[in-house]
Scaffold this motif. Structure first.
Motif, PDB file in Angstrom:
ATOM      1  N   MET A 445       0.826  -1.205   0.000  1.00 27.83           N
ATOM      2  CA  MET A 445       0.000   0.000   0.000  1.00 27.83           C
ATOM      3  C   MET A 445       0.861   1.256   0.000  1.00 27.83           C
ATOM      4  O   MET A 445       0.521   2.254  -0.646  1.00 27.83           O
ATOM      5  CB  MET A 445      -0.935  -0.009   1.209  1.00 27.83           C
ATOM      6  N   ALA A 446       1.987   1.208   0.713  1.00 28.11           N
ATOM      7  CA  ALA A 446       2.889   2.368   0.742  1.00 28.11           C
ATOM      8  C   ALA A 446       3.478   2.632  -0.642  1.00 28.11           C
ATOM      9  O   ALA A 446       3.525   3.786  -1.100  1.00 28.11           O
ATOM     10  CB  ALA A 446       4.003   2.146   1.760  1.00 28.11           C
ATOM     11  N   VAL A 447       3.931   1.562  -1.326  1.00 27.69           N
ATOM     12  CA  VAL A 447       4.472   1.722  -2.680  1.00 27.69           C
ATOM     13  C   VAL A 447       3.391   2.237  -3.628  1.00 27.69           C
ATOM     14  O   VAL A 447       3.623   3.152  -4.431  1.00 27.69           O
ATOM     15  CB  VAL A 447       5.045   0.380  -3.194  1.00 27.69           C
ATOM     16  N   THR A 448       2.204   1.661  -3.526  1.00 26.18           N
ATOM     17  CA  THR A 448       1.107   2.058  -4.416  1.00 26.18           C
ATOM     18  C   THR A 448       0.725   3.519  -4.213  1.00 26.18           C
ATOM     19  O   THR A 448       0.589   4.283  -5.182  1.00 26.18           O
ATOM     20  CB  THR A 448      -0.112   1.157  -4.176  1.00 26.18           C
ATOM     21  N   VAL A 449       0.565   3.903  -2.957  1.00 21.19           N
ATOM     22  CA  VAL A 449       0.203   5.291  -2.659  1.00 21.19           C
ATOM     23  C   VAL A 449       1.285   6.239  -3.163  1.00 21.19           C
ATOM     24  O   VAL A 449       0.998   7.261  -3.808  1.00 21.19           O
ATOM     25  CB  VAL A 449      -0.025   5.474  -1.136  1.00 21.19           C
ATOM     26  N   GLY A 450       2.558   5.908  -2.863  1.00 22.03           N
ATOM     27  CA  GLY A 450       3.657   6.776  -3.292  1.00 22.03           C
ATOM     28  C   GLY A 450       3.726   6.936  -4.800  1.00 22.03           C
ATOM     29  O   GLY A 450       3.919   8.044  -5.320  1.00 22.03           O
ATOM     30  N   LEU A 451       3.529   5.830  -5.533  1.00 27.99           N
ATOM     31  CA  LEU A 451       3.627   5.890  -6.994  1.00 27.99           C
ATOM     32  C   LEU A 451       2.455   6.643  -7.608  1.00 27.99           C
ATOM     33  O   LEU A 451       2.640   7.450  -8.533  1.00 27.99           O
ATOM     34  CB  LEU A 451       3.688   4.479  -7.563  1.00 27.99           C
ATOM     35  N   VAL A 452       1.251   6.373  -7.114  1.00 22.36           N
ATOM     36  CA  VAL A 452       0.079   7.055  -7.670  1.00 22.36           C
ATOM     37  C   VAL A 452       0.164   8.551  -7.416  1.00 22.36           C
ATOM     38  O   VAL A 452      -0.099   9.374  -8.301  1.00 22.36           O
ATOM     39  CB  VAL A 452      -1.218   6.454  -7.087  1.00 22.36           C
ATOM     40  N   VAL A 453       0.559   8.925  -6.198  1.00 21.59           N
ATOM     41  CA  VAL A 453       0.672  10.349  -5.873  1.00 21.59           C
ATOM     42  C   VAL A 453       1.759  11.004  -6.715  1.00 21.59           C
ATOM     43  O   VAL A 453       1.573  12.103  -7.260  1.00 21.59           O
ATOM     44  CB  VAL A 453       0.958  10.534  -4.366  1.00 21.59           C
ATOM     45  N   SER A 454       2.919  10.327  -6.852  1.00 20.27           N
ATOM     46  CA  SER A 454       4.004  10.918  -7.645  1.00 20.27           C
ATOM     47  C   SER A 454       3.609  11.037  -9.113  1.00 20.27           C
ATOM     48  O   SER A 454       4.016  11.982  -9.802  1.00 20.27           O
ATOM     49  CB  SER A 454       5.277  10.087  -7.512  1.00 20.27           C
ATOM     50  N   LEU A 455       2.806  10.080  -9.631  1.00 18.04           N
ATOM     51  CA  LEU A 455       2.324  10.168 -11.004  1.00 18.04           C
ATOM     52  C   LEU A 455       1.448  11.403 -11.180  1.00 18.04           C
ATOM     53  O   LEU A 455       1.618  12.170 -12.146  1.00 18.04           O
ATOM     54  CB  LEU A 455       1.536   8.903 -11.355  1.00 18.04           C
ATOM     55  N   ILE A 456       0.523  11.587 -10.240  1.00 17.66           N
ATOM     56  CA  ILE A 456      -0.372  12.758 -10.337  1.00 17.66           C
ATOM     57  C   ILE A 456       0.430  14.054 -10.250  1.00 17.66           C
ATOM     58  O   ILE A 456       0.201  15.005 -11.005  1.00 17.66           O
ATOM     59  CB  ILE A 456      -1.434  12.686  -9.219  1.00 17.66           C
ATOM     60  N   VAL A 457       1.406  14.093  -9.321  1.00 18.87           N
ATOM     61  CA  VAL A 457       2.230  15.296  -9.171  1.00 18.87           C
ATOM     62  C   VAL A 457       3.050  15.554 -10.433  1.00 18.87           C
ATOM     63  O   VAL A 457       3.150  16.683 -10.916  1.00 18.87           O
ATOM     64  CB  VAL A 457       3.156  15.171  -7.944  1.00 18.87           C
ATOM     65  N   SER A 458       3.615  14.483 -11.023  1.00 15.41           N
ATOM     66  CA  SER A 458       4.508  14.673 -12.178  1.00 15.41           C
ATOM     67  C   SER A 458       3.762  15.098 -13.436  1.00 15.41           C
ATOM     68  O   SER A 458       4.347  15.759 -14.296  1.00 15.41           O
ATOM     69  CB  SER A 458       5.294  13.387 -12.439  1.00 15.41           C
ATOM     70  N   ILE A 459       2.472  14.745 -13.587  1.00 11.55           N
ATOM     71  CA  ILE A 459       1.749  15.111 -14.816  1.00 11.55           C
ATOM     72  C   ILE A 459       0.828  16.316 -14.606  1.00 11.55           C
ATOM     73  O   ILE A 459       0.182  16.760 -15.557  1.00 11.55           O
ATOM     74  CB  ILE A 459       0.932  13.918 -15.357  1.00 11.55           C
ATOM     75  N   THR A 460       0.748  16.823 -13.362  1.00  8.51           N
ATOM     76  CA  THR A 460      -0.085  18.017 -13.116  1.00  8.51           C
ATOM     77  C   THR A 460       0.754  19.169 -12.563  1.00  8.51           C
ATOM     78  O   THR A 460       0.913  20.205 -13.217  1.00  8.51           O
ATOM     79  CB  THR A 460      -1.227  17.680 -12.137  1.00  8.51           C
ATOM     80  N   LEU A 461       1.302  18.975 -11.368  1.00  5.13           N
ATOM     81  CA  LEU A 461       2.029  20.062 -10.717  1.00  5.13           C
ATOM     82  C   LEU A 461       3.330  20.395 -11.449  1.00  5.13           C
ATOM     83  O   LEU A 461       3.667  21.566 -11.640  1.00  5.13           O
ATOM     84  CB  LEU A 461       2.320  19.681  -9.260  1.00  5.13           C
ATOM     85  N   LEU A 462       4.066  19.350 -11.865  1.00  8.03           N
ATOM     86  CA  LEU A 462       5.386  19.567 -12.451  1.00  8.03           C
ATOM     87  C   LEU A 462       5.332  20.400 -13.742  1.00  8.03           C
ATOM     88  O   LEU A 462       6.037  21.409 -13.855  1.00  8.03           O
ATOM     89  CB  LEU A 462       6.058  18.212 -12.692  1.00  8.03           C
ATOM     90  N   PRO A 463       4.516  20.031 -14.740  1.00  7.62           N
ATOM     91  CA  PRO A 463       4.454  20.885 -15.938  1.00  7.62           C
ATOM     92  C   PRO A 463       3.886  22.270 -15.660  1.00  7.62           C
ATOM     93  O   PRO A 463       4.259  23.239 -16.331  1.00  7.62           O
ATOM     94  CB  PRO A 463       3.564  20.086 -16.896  1.00  7.62           C
ATOM     95  N   THR A 464       2.990  22.351 -14.682  1.00  5.68           N
ATOM     96  CA  THR A 464       2.435  23.667 -14.331  1.00  5.68           C
ATOM     97  C   THR A 464       3.526  24.582 -13.781  1.00  5.68           C
ATOM     98  O   THR A 464       3.637  25.758 -14.165  1.00  5.68           O
ATOM     99  CB  THR A 464       1.305  23.504 -13.293  1.00  5.68           C
ATOM    100  N   LEU A 465       4.330  24.039 -12.851  1.00  2.00           N
ATOM    101  CA  LEU A 465       5.432  24.833 -12.305  1.00  2.00           C
ATOM    102  C   LEU A 465       6.446  25.171 -13.393  1.00  2.00           C
ATOM    103  O   LEU A 465       7.018  26.272 -13.419  1.00  2.00           O
ATOM    104  CB  LEU A 465       6.108  24.067 -11.163  1.00  2.00           C
ATOM    105  N   TYR A 466       6.691  24.217 -14.280  1.00  2.00           N
ATOM    106  CA  TYR A 466       7.622  24.459 -15.399  1.00  2.00           C
ATOM    107  C   TYR A 466       7.131  25.637 -16.234  1.00  2.00           C
ATOM    108  O   TYR A 466       7.922  26.488 -16.667  1.00  2.00           O
ATOM    109  CB  TYR A 466       7.696  23.188 -16.250  1.00  2.00           C
ATOM    110  N   ARG A 467       5.837  25.668 -16.454  1.00  2.00           N
ATOM    111  CA  ARG A 467       5.254  26.741 -17.275  1.00  2.00           C
ATOM    112  C   ARG A 467       5.244  28.078 -16.537  1.00  2.00           C
ATOM    113  O   ARG A 467       5.564  29.130 -17.123  1.00  2.00           O
ATOM    114  CB  ARG A 467       3.813  26.346 -17.668  1.00  2.00           C
ATOM    115  N   LEU A 468       4.917  28.063 -15.251  1.00  2.22           N
ATOM    116  CA  LEU A 468       4.699  29.323 -14.525  1.00  2.22           C
ATOM    117  C   LEU A 468       5.994  30.009 -14.115  1.00  2.22           C
ATOM    118  O   LEU A 468       6.089  31.243 -14.142  1.00  2.22           O
ATOM    119  CB  LEU A 468       3.861  29.070 -13.265  1.00  2.22           C
TER     120      LEU A 468
END
Length: 1005
Positions: A445-468
């Motif tokens: 569950m720890a691996v799953t939670v970490g990977l899912v959260v990092s996926l969401i962060v990498s495809i939402t927050l990361l490009p947004t910060l890159y752009r802003l």
């Protein structure tokens, strides 16, 4: 923000709060022989307890004066209901058990019941007598233990080493004989004066009063002033007997540095935070040291260090991973700003992961932290892939907004597949039965939670910060000075090196393809050669020496022998503790010692001294006590205690059809001799036995001299200091009142001791009884099928498949003897079969996920073929560094497989995209290699370099993680080459025929 709040609410523990499916029933029946315990108590309890639902196995051990019954339930059974059922069955059995037997203790086990650390307590005055030590025991029991248990983080404090007081009455034979005062008369007088009559209610008008009657004895003076009528005379007890307080006869002791001490095992509440527990207990100990100047306190065997190692490993992984990602991205992307996004995205992913920990009920413990540590490397990989892809679009002339959108959209599908494939490897492991499956739940569950959260962060927050926050000119080029300097620095021309390697591989593709396939044979070869063990071997600084002296020595002699060993080892030792004889721990089943056993805990100053110390102790014991048996162990960590099994590889249970249920001792030793001869192992030792004196009554002489048998039994008990006649209720203590005689050798006692018969004549007891030396089993074992004698075999000496038929052939030749088998080999065999099914499910999940991703039934086979090849690299690293296949290395292989196939997924997805754009197979493979060379190299380097420090670390955290690091480094190194060259080669062989047909069709058209 919610994650930050949740981080303060999560419980911090060493292990998940898992109910271990075991219940222990402990029987104490002092003064009874092994046979009496087994036949009169344990066997009847065992019969009743076998009716408890969901019972997997029941075993028992009967010793002199005590018995232990262990019940193991099917995992998943509600241990709380089982605990109620066990109590009901014990209550039902009590009606048929001896009336003077106290109700057995019933203990259920949980992972949180294991002590997190121990507190040693002793007097500064090393010459203090027993009275002073009893004061310390009373202080610890009534003040120290209660104060510590008042802490909200503490569940209980288990204590051993106590010296209990008893009030002793020594009649003066010279006075009581002329007065014709018997010991029964003294007992009757004390009993009559030690009663409590309860209370009455009296109504006086509108008021109601409680009137209490009490005549309980509370002080020594109360007993001394008891009146006894002897003929026509009225005497007080102090006139005819000496009344004094003394220590009970020792059944065991705890020594700290050869000094009498107490050991307090601190057990944590399951939902408490470890850091708060440690700091609060330390503050309380500081208060105790100020309040009680004559008492010393010391925390030893601190298990919280494991959690601190896990947390420090997480911090190290974050820091090293972020630093390496910085350096690698500086030189690969030629960009000074991109790495800072990783420095922000990883902590954000972790904090949000903590929020989901709180929502799904996970605690921060070694298991969940290890899953989170594994997820950190994958979080970095996701960020690198997204940033690299955006950078490629920028370098191709796309605007910043479009580069962020296109670069992210292009890798969303392969990133989702990577997360799903990694989860597909871990999640099926939670379906393993038993504690292993329960523990894998937290990690999965720890691996799953970490990977899912990092996926969401990498495809939402990361490009947004890159752009802003990216300050660039209109052309989308970073013109910073550092970036210009990095553009000129080119340590290795990755693209040209890859280009040369690619063309060489395809030039000699047949040889290369066969060479990679030969790695499959290497995986099998290394798997057979490498040593197998449950856990990696740590460099020892601690040592446990368990000794059975195999002679009927008393506790004092046992202490002297232990002192001589620790004194001899003193130059090597930093700390020494000795557990002598019976221990008073409630929860410590592994400390059930007999009077003739000792456990010595030693912490050495230098690691290299351990082997020298072992050799010195072995030589000393062999020369001075050849009859003793001993073994060296390493103190188990809480992690090992939860996983370890006390079962041997194969245990043959020898039983008999006779009334006793087990063969006679001589017959059993003959069976062991035959097994040694017929199976040619020459390792089995004779059954554990002990000699004792059996007092046998002479019924004919009892009748002739008219001596009452009960009176004789009472007189003998009194003479050997075990005749309790009451309880003195003094303050918070209940002190037993013992009618005693002076201690002396039993032969002299029987010659001098006399008893009055019905005619009031004095008869010498020596004429009424006889002493017979008897040798019998030291311990009797029992199970579902009744009593048995265990014979243990090591599966590494001879294969159990060959061993079991040979044992059956030997037993068949002996009349009235049966054999059944048990042991960890059977459980391991079952677990391996179960694990094979679970891994098959994982592979099927991987296949279907990849089939959905690639929209092909053949392309997933390329990725799955990579896994056994990469395992060859993992095993090779273990072999080079002298490692073994163990739990941590197997987790490393799972992690490595989850990471390395992500590179292949990304590459095949890119090849498919390019082919859809109209490229040929060869062109698509070559172009995809150029586009994905940097992210593949970067993700591999960040993972490998982040694990390199574990190879040379000397702390327990590094030693625990070293097998994992070796397998990941070896597998990733080979796996990178496989992803770069073998996977494209397989793809080419798979589609070259289709490519030729397509070209022929196009030429025809």
């Amino acid at each position: 923000m919610l994650g930050i709040v949740s981080s303060g609410l999560l419980p911090v523990s060493l292990m998940p709060d898992i109910n271990i499916p075991e219940i222990t029933v402990q029987v104490d029946y002092t003064g009874k022989s092994v046979r009496e315990i087994e036949n009169g108590v344990v066997s009847q309890l065992r019969q009743n307890l076998m009716q408890v639902p969901h019972l997997d196995d029941i075993t028992s051990e009967s010793y002199e004066g005590k018995g232990i019954i262990r019940l193991r339930f099917n995992y998943g059974a509600d241990i709380n209901y089982a605990f109620i059922d066990v109590n009901e069955q014990v209550d039902a059995a009590m009606q048929t058990l001896p009336k003077d037997l106290d109700r057995p203790s019933i203990i259920k086990a949980s992972a949180s019941d294991l002590p997190v650390f121990y507190i040693n307590t002793w007097l500064k005055d090393s010459l203090a007598d027993d009275n002073r030590f009893m004061e310390l025991c009373e202080l610890c029991q009534n003040v120290v233990v209660k104060r510590i248990e008042q802490l909200s983080e503490v569940a209980m404090v288990d204590i051993t080493g106590q010296l209990e007081p008893e009030l002793c009455i020594l009649p003066d034979e010279a006075k009581i004989r002329p007065l014709n005062i018997s010991q029964d008369l003294i007992k009757e007088a004390i009993t009559n004066n030690n009663i409590s009559l309860g209370s009455l209610q009296v109504i006086d008008g509108q008021y109601r009063y409680n009137i209490r009657f009490s005549n309980a004895l509370r002080t020594i003076n109360d007993i001394e002033n008891i009146y006894i009528k002897a003929g026509d005379r009225i005497l007080q007890l102090k006139d005819i007997a000496q009344v004094k307080m003394r220590a009970e006869e020792r059944q065991g002791a705890f020594l700290n540095q050869n000094q009498q001490a107490l050991s307090l095992a601190v057990i944590k509440q399951s939902d408490a935070r470890m850091e708060d527990l440690k700091s609060n207990v330390e503050a309380l100990i500081h208060t105790f040291e100020n309040d009680f100047k004559d008492v010393k306190f010391e925390i030893v065997r601190d298990q919280t260090g494991l959690l601190q190692y896990a947390i420090s490993n997480l911090k190290t992984s974050l820091l090293v991973g972020a630093l390496l990602a910085f350096l690698i991205m500086f030189f690969f992307l030629k960009d000074v700003r991109s790495p800072w996004l990783i420095g922000l995205s990883i902590p954000v992913s972790l904090v949000i992961s903590v929020l989901f920990f709180h929502l799904i009920g996970l605690s921060i413990n070694i298991i969940s932290l290890s899953g989170l540590i594994l997820g950190v490397g994958m979080m970095i990989d996701n960020s690198i892939i997204v940033i690299d892809n955006i950078s490629q679009y920028l370098s191709n002339g796309e605007s910043l907004p479009k580069a962020c959108i296109k670069g992210t959209n292009e890798v969303i599908r392969p990133l989702i597949s990577s997360v799903l494939t990694t989860c597909a490897v871990f999640l099926p492991l939670i379906f393993l039965s038993g504690i292993s499956g329960a523990l894998f739940y937290d990690q999965a569950m720890a691996v799953t939670v970490g990977l899912v959260v990092s996926l969401i962060v990498s495809i939402t927050l990361l490009p947004t910060l890159y752009r802003l926050f990216w300050l660039r000119n209109k052309n989308g080029v970073d013109n910073g000075k550092v970036s210009k300097w990095l553009g000129k620095v080119n340590l290795v021309d990755i693209e040209s090196a890859y280009e040369k390697g690619f063309h060489w591989v395809f030039k000699y593709r047949g040889v290369v393809f066969i060479s990679f396939l030969m790695m499959l044979a290497l995986s099998v070869g290394f798997g057979l050669v490498l040593r197998k063990e449950r856990f990696p071997q740590f460099k020892q600084t601690e040592l446990l020496l368990r000794i059975d002296w195999n002679s009927r020595i008393n506790v004092t002699e046992n202490i002297n022998r232990a002192d001589s060993i620790t004194a001899m080892c003193h130059p090597y030792l930093k700390l020494s503790n000795a557990f002598i004889g019976n221990q008073q721990y409630i929860m410590h089943k592994d400390m059930d010692l007999s009077l003739q056993e000792s456990v010595l805990y030693m912490e050495v100053k230098k690691r290299k001294s351990v082997k020298k110390l072992q050799a010195q102790i072995e030589n000393y014991l062999t020369q001075n006590y050849p009859e003793c048996s001993f073994n060296f162990q390493r103190p188990e960590t809480i992690f090992e205690k939860l996983f370890s099994s006390k079962q041997v590889d194969v245990e043959a249970r020898i039983s008999s059809n006779t009334r006793n249920g087990v063969p006679q001792l001589a017959q059993m030793n003959d069976i062991i001799y035959r097994l040694n001869q017929d199976i040619s192992i020459n390792e089995l030792q004779p059954a554990a036995s002990e000699s004792f004196l059996e007092v046998r009554l002479k019924p004919a002489l009892l009748a002739l001299y008219q001596v009452d048998q009960g009176n004789l039994y009472t007189t003998l008990k009194t003479a050997i200091n075990s005749y309790q006649i009451g309880i003195l209720k003094t303050g918070a203590q209940y002190v037993p009142i013992v009618l005693s005689d002076q201690q002396e050798k039993i032969e002299h006692m029987l010659r001098s001791l006399k008893i009055r018969n019905e005619k009031d004549d004095l008869i010498s007891i020596n004429q009424l009884v006889s002493l017979v030396p008897v040798t019998d089993y030291k311990v009797l074992h029992g199970g579902k099928d009744g009593a048995y004698v265990p014979v243990e075999f090591d599966a590494s000496v001879i294969s159990p498949d060959k061993l079991i038929p040979q044992i059956r052939n030997v037993i068949k030749q002996i009349a009235n003897v049966n054999v059944s088998f048990s042991g960890s080999w059977f459980a391991t065999k079952s677990l391996i079969q179960e694990l094979a099914i679970v891994l098959l499910i994982s592979l099927l999940l991987l296949y279907f996920i990849l089939a959905a991703q690639f929209e092909s039934f053949l392309q997933p086979l390329i990725v799955l073929l990579e896994v056994p090849i990469d395992i060859a690299g993992a095993f090779f690293m273990l072999w080079i560094f002298g490692g073994s296949i163990n739990l941590m290395s197997m987790i490393g292989i799972v992690v490595m497989c989850g990471i390395i196939i992500n590179d292949s997924i990304l590459k095949i997805d890119t090849i498919n995209r390019l082919r859809k754009d109209g490229m040929s197979v060869f062109e698509a493979i070559e172009q995809a290699g150029h586009r994905r060379i940097k992210p593949i190299i970067m993700t591999s380097l960040t993972t490998i370099l982040a694990l390199v420090p574990f190879l040379w670390g000397s702390d327990m955290g590094s030693e625990l993680q070293r097998p994992l690091a070796l397998t990941v480094i070896g597998g990733m190194t080979l796996g990178t080459l496989v992803s770069l060259y073998f996977v494209p080669l397989c793809y080419y062989y798979l589609y070259k025929k289709n490519e030729k047909l397509r070209q022929e069709n196009s030429n025809t058209n």
